[in-house]
Structures are given as C-alpha cells and as structure tokens.
Design an enzyme around this catalytic site. Sequence first.
Site, short mmCIF file in Angstrom:
data_model
loop_
_atom_site.label_atom_id
_atom_site.label_comp_id
_atom_site.label_asym_id
_atom_site.label_seq_id
_atom_site.Cartn_x
_atom_site.Cartn_y
_atom_site.Cartn_z
N HIS A 122 81.49 47.94 44.01
CA HIS A 122 81.07 46.56 43.70
C HIS A 122 82.16 45.81 42.92
O HIS A 122 81.88 45.08 41.97
CB HIS A 122 79.75 46.55 42.94
CG HIS A 122 78.60 47.07 43.77
ND1 HIS A 122 78.55 48.36 44.22
CD2 HIS A 122 77.49 46.46 44.24
CE1 HIS A 122 77.46 48.54 44.93
NE2 HIS A 122 76.80 47.41 44.96
N GLN A 135 77.84 41.50 37.16
CA GLN A 135 78.02 42.72 37.96
C GLN A 135 79.37 42.73 38.69
O GLN A 135 79.71 43.70 39.35
CB GLN A 135 76.92 42.84 39.03
CG GLN A 135 75.56 42.35 38.58
CD GLN A 135 74.91 43.29 37.58
OE1 GLN A 135 74.70 44.45 37.86
NE2 GLN A 135 74.61 42.78 36.39
N GLU A 165 77.15 55.13 30.83
CA GLU A 165 78.45 55.33 31.46
C GLU A 165 79.45 56.04 30.55
O GLU A 165 80.25 56.85 31.02
CB GLU A 165 79.02 53.98 31.91
CG GLU A 165 78.21 53.27 33.00
CD GLU A 165 76.97 52.56 32.46
OE1 GLU A 165 76.78 52.47 31.22
OE2 GLU A 165 76.17 52.08 33.29
N ARG A 181 82.55 51.34 49.82
CA ARG A 181 81.67 52.23 49.01
C ARG A 181 80.97 53.23 49.92
O ARG A 181 80.76 54.39 49.55
CB ARG A 181 80.66 51.41 48.21
CG ARG A 181 79.76 50.56 49.07
CD ARG A 181 78.67 49.86 48.27
NE ARG A 181 77.98 48.91 49.11
CZ ARG A 181 76.68 48.64 49.02
NH1 ARG A 181 75.94 49.25 48.13
NH2 ARG A 181 76.13 47.75 49.81
#
Lengths: 273, 322
Positions: B116, B128, B65, B17
Amino acid sequence: MQKTSNPAELAAIARRMRREVIEMIAEAKSGHPGGSLSATEIVVTLFFDVLHHDPANPKWRDRDRFLLSKGHCCPILYAVMAEFEYCPKDQLHTLRKLGSIYQGHPDVRFLPALEASTGSLGEGLSLAIGMGLAARLNQSPSRTYVVLGDGEIQEGQIWEAAMFAAKYELDNVCAVLDYNGIQLDGFVKDIMDLEPIEDKWRAFGWHVIKADGHSIPSLQKAFLEAAAVKDKPSIVIAHTIKGKGVSFMENNPKFHGMAPTREEAALALQELQ
Amino acid sequence: MTPVRTRYELKLGAATREAFGKALVALGETNANVVVLDADLSKSTYTAEFGKKFPDRFFQCGIAEANMVAIGAGLATAGKIPFVSSFSAFVLNKGFEQLRVTAAFPRVNLKVVGTHSGISIGEDGPSQMSIEDISLACSLAGFVVLCPADEVAMTRLVQAAAAYDGPLFIRAGRAKAPVVYSPDQEFEIGRAIQVSDGSDVTLIATGLMLAESIRAADALEAENISARVVDIHTIKPIDRDIIARAAAETGAIVVAEEHLVDCGLGVRVAQAVAETHPAPIEFVGIQNTYAESGPPDALLDKYGLRAANIVDAAKRALKRKR
C-alpha cells in the site's frame, strides 16, 4: 571460569564484579554505575549458575541466551562475559574509548559474543521473543533470559511484546525486571509509577515470580520456578537497590548515569573489599 | 541483458502485493527457514496465504508494528529468514526506531515488506498512503531498498531478497500493476534495467511509474523525441553506472516516482548525476503535500503522476539541455 551453584561463591563473585564495574566506569569517566550494581546478582546468577552456555562455542545453536535490554548497564555484562573469556579481561578498562570492543551500549559489531545490540529501551523483550520463537521452531531446549529496567517498561513496546509472548505461550522466555525504583530523572514512582506491577504482568498472561534481586538463593529459586512453568512466559520481579554495595550510590538517582570521581571510586572500592 | 516488453500495450497484471504473497508461499515450500510476521493486515498484504499454508511459521502480531519488527530481528538473529509485513506507512513509520536499532545497526537478516505504498491505494486516504517510505528505508544505513514495478519483478526480487544476507526493504503497491516484464526477465539486486533505448532523454522510474514512463516514451516517440526508459527496481544501492551512462549519452533526465520528490528516488538519481555527468533533471512525483481519498486513477491524474506529466517534464529537460 567454572560455573557454580554455591551461593557464597556466587556472592563473592558478585562483589568482585562490582569492583570491576566501578573501575571500568571510573576509568571511562562516564557511564551508568547504579543500574550495573543493582543488576549484579541477576547477571552473575544467570551466567555462573543458570545459563547453559559454552564460551568455547559461543554460537552453539542450543545455548541459552542472555539479553541486556537495559543496555546502558553493560559494564556488569562485559565484566561477567570477560570472566568466561568471551572477551578479553585486560581490555575492560577501554570501556567507552574510541575503538574499544566495550562500547557504551552493547554492540554486536564490536563484540559478536553478545546476543544483540541493545540500548534503545523497550526493544529487548521483543528480540528475546524472536529468539524464543526460533528455538521453538528448531525444537531446541534453548531458553532466553532478558533483563529489563524498571523505567524501561514504561515503553509501550514492552506491553505489545508481553501480549505476544502470552498469546504464543512462550515458556522458553524469562524476563527479569531489575526493579531498583530509580530512572534518570528521579524515582520511578514519581516519573511514571508502575504499580501494581505484579497484577499488570499477571493480567498480561505472565507467570510472575517475586524475588530479592540481591539474594542469590532467592534468584536461584526464582529461575528454577520459571524453568518449570509450562505454556506461559515468566517474569522475575527482582527487587533491587540502585547502586547496591556502595553506600553513597545506594538509592541515589545521581548515580544512574554519572561516573564516580577518582576519589569516589577509591572509596567505593574500599567498601567493596 | 535482453529486455523486455516495450512499445506494446501494457496489460494489467496482479498488484505487486499479491505477487509478493504468492512468491512468499513459493519460498516457504523450498526454504524451511522462511518465517512471516504480520500486524493484522495479512489479508491486505497477502501474507495470509503463507499463514494458511505454513501456520507454524506465521506469526500474527496484532496491531503492534514496533514489536513485530523487533521480534523479526530476534528471529533473524537466531538464524531464521523473517519477512515482516504491513502497510508501508505503518511498518516504516511505527517500526522505524526498531528497524534502526534492532535491524540496520546490527545488520541482521530481516526482510521488511511495506504494501500500500504511494497514493494509488485510493479511497483510504493519506493516513494510509506511504509517500515517504523510500526516504525512510534509504536512511537506514546498510539496508537494501527494492521497489518492483510489476508481478514479474516482485516475484523475482522476493527470491533475490531471501537469498540476500542482510536487512532489506521491499516496497509494494495495492493497485493492479501493468505487466512490463516477460516472465523470464532476470533481476539482480543493485542492477537497474534499461527497458528501452533512446538518445534524447532518459526517463528513470520506479514502481508503478515505470509503466507511465513507458507510455510517456511512446508518446514522445510520436513527436520524434527518442526517450530511453530505465527501471530502478533497486533504489539502494543505486545503479550509478546506468544513471551515469544515461546522463552522458542522452544529456537529459526525468525521474518519476509515486513518492515525495523532496526525498525519494529523484534526489538519489540527482546525486549520482551530479557526481558523474551533470545534466538537467526534472522530477515527477508528489510535491510537498499529502494526497486525499479518491479513485486511484483520479488521484494519479490530480497529483501529476501520469505519462502526460512525464512527457511535459521531458520537454522541460530537453529545453534545458546544453
């Protein structure tokens, strides 16, 4: 086809476009006549008067953009686009048939002059915002108009998009709500009431303009007002009648998503003479 | 193509990331059409760096989103090169319908980056953790799906993604990733990399599991088992040639991924193998469950995503080999 600002001429065009819609859907034997008929003046006023567009150069960077977020009402869009020769008029009768460029919902793969593929409700306002942001980055005068269905704004994404457009002060985006009060399962007020609709949009930071969605002067005035608003997106709440122009379709939930029979179509065409 | 840095001790590098965030800034310098959208996770996805450098081309969407994805599609339709980013679990699951209708189906030039991914995010736990994102992304017709293993791969593949015209997903991780590649390694979308050669079995991996597979190959070598290692950095379109060659030449395959085994890289490899050179395949991944909170290393141990698990799987595959 020439553009015009003359309300009488635009009204005559609207009547002709309604006939096209009835003929297309009757021929297809399926489709959504009610919402095409309620949005007719909106689409006609935009394409014939308001939008800066050039059929000879459909991908002109600085053109104004038109999105039909309530994609199921594409017959009226196809009919109007064909008037401007974005697509062939003599194929309008192939609507919904295999291989037709006139798909059941707008599909850029088949009709590249469309600005976007729509049909899944709730997405068009976000797409319009993306186009508005791009215009701003390009320092382009392009404006983006997006027609929303009233049932459609029950989708949560609409309100995500509403917050975003206000935050980014997108005054080059203008939404038009085709407020005909009917959705597939019945009357909007019974399914999931939207009122107080003007307060909602105002609370979300939008400039709200009320219009008679079947009065061309009312729509022209609304779009002029929207274009003059700075630092805020605008929404024209266009009060309309589902099935407008055909007596037995008006305000009748049955014609949200049902094609007229041959006999009904003949009757409708008579009324629209 | 000359690989790679293998049979060395792998040193920890940046998380993919973080490499993504840096690569975006570099892209921003050279390409004014690149714009970035995030949904209130820009500090975690590292898009915040781009936002600081190019505030006019960075759009903070808030926690929304679906809207972010469709705005990105609108920007792409109007000629921009948008990167929309959030945790993989959110951008793919909450934005899926928008990915399907506004990006995949009209085939717009949208880049989607999910960070993630997998269970190595650790303590935040399963809500998550994205363990089905490969499946979801691959089910978007026409999408390219990338899963870089380290900072070098991410840097190069972000460049390739920007140059590619079409919808594309990049899977990124939270944890620091062992550096597998030398900085001059070349990457081409759709062409897998044979990281090391071997003749008895092939270990096919993606993302963080590449380093584990390299370690597994080392361990197998100590037992006189020669394992080839292949990095599938492009999961779709998958490199059928390298897989067919591995099946034909080594006759046994292990696929390792930080993803549900039911619907990830393994099934795509199995399809390619079935259609070319049928061979036994063993699958290392998450087995029909959701993980839990815990330190990343402990989670990888508990859920069987380690070199040792790959070694065991290789031995099972070898036993089944005709």
